[in-house]
Scaffold this active site. Structure first.
Site, PDB file in Angstrom:
ATOM      1  N   GLU A  62      11.034 -25.279  -1.585  1.00  0.00           N
ATOM      2  CA  GLU A  62      10.742 -25.887  -2.881  1.00  0.00           C
ATOM      3  C   GLU A  62      11.120 -24.939  -4.012  1.00  0.00           C
ATOM      4  OE1 GLU A  62       6.550 -26.918  -2.909  1.00  0.00           O
ATOM      5  OE2 GLU A  62       6.127 -25.128  -4.065  1.00  0.00           O
TER       6      GLU A  62
ATOM      7  N   CYS B 269      -0.119 -27.619 -10.144  1.00  0.00           N
ATOM      8  CA  CYS B 269       0.588 -28.609  -9.335  1.00  0.00           C
ATOM      9  C   CYS B 269      -0.076 -29.982  -9.347  1.00  0.00           C
ATOM     10  CB  CYS B 269       0.757 -28.106  -7.908  1.00  0.00           C
ATOM     11  SG  CYS B 269       1.865 -26.688  -7.811  1.00  0.00           S
TER      12      CYS B 269
ATOM     13  N   HIS C 282      16.029 -37.759  -6.758  1.00  0.00           N
ATOM     14  CA  HIS C 282      15.645 -38.306  -8.060  1.00  0.00           C
ATOM     15  C   HIS C 282      14.577 -39.387  -7.925  1.00  0.00           C
ATOM     16  CE1 HIS C 282      19.099 -35.998  -9.374  1.00  0.00           C
ATOM     17  NE2 HIS C 282      18.567 -36.050 -10.585  1.00  0.00           N
TER      18      HIS C 282
END
Length: 118
Positions: free
Chosen positions: A108, A26, A69
């Protein structure tokens, strides 16, 4: 009688986690299709509603524009955008617009979520 309602939204965003150890997957830039549940609770009003779902959608609109986005790390307050940071951030942003808001749950992935409560 108090009732709980929820409306779900999703957005796509990229992030990386600056505070995880080097070599952690991550730490690299990656993205998620996040799912957000906006949870409100209260007494029924004269319409027989806690809140009109359209009001929740209206409150969510500007947040969707800010998050969808985007690179979450670039957003004020999200420089370390773990789900545990993102959920309370969304809660703080929505609470002034939705007094009946009691929780925000952010997924997530299909199996990983965090819930922040007011």
């Amino acid at each position: 009688m108090r009732v709980t309602i929820s409306k779900e939204f999703d957005f796509d965003a990229a992030h990386w986690l600056p505070k995880v150890p080097d070599g952690h997957k991550c730490k690299r830039l990656h993205g998620h299709t996040y799912r957000v549940q906006v949870i409100c609770e209260g007494e029924l009003d004269e319409r027989g509603m806690v809140l009109d779902y359209a009001e929740i959608a209206e409150a969510w609109g500007p947040l969707n524009d800010a998050l969808d986005h985007r690179l979450l790390n670039d957003i004020a307050g999200l420089s370390n955008p773990t789900t545990e940071v993102l959920a309370p951030w969304i809660l703080r942003e929505l609470k002034p617009l939705l007094p009946q808001l009691t929780a925000v749950r952010v997924y997530e992935s299909a199996t990983t979520w965090c819930e922040a409560r007011a």
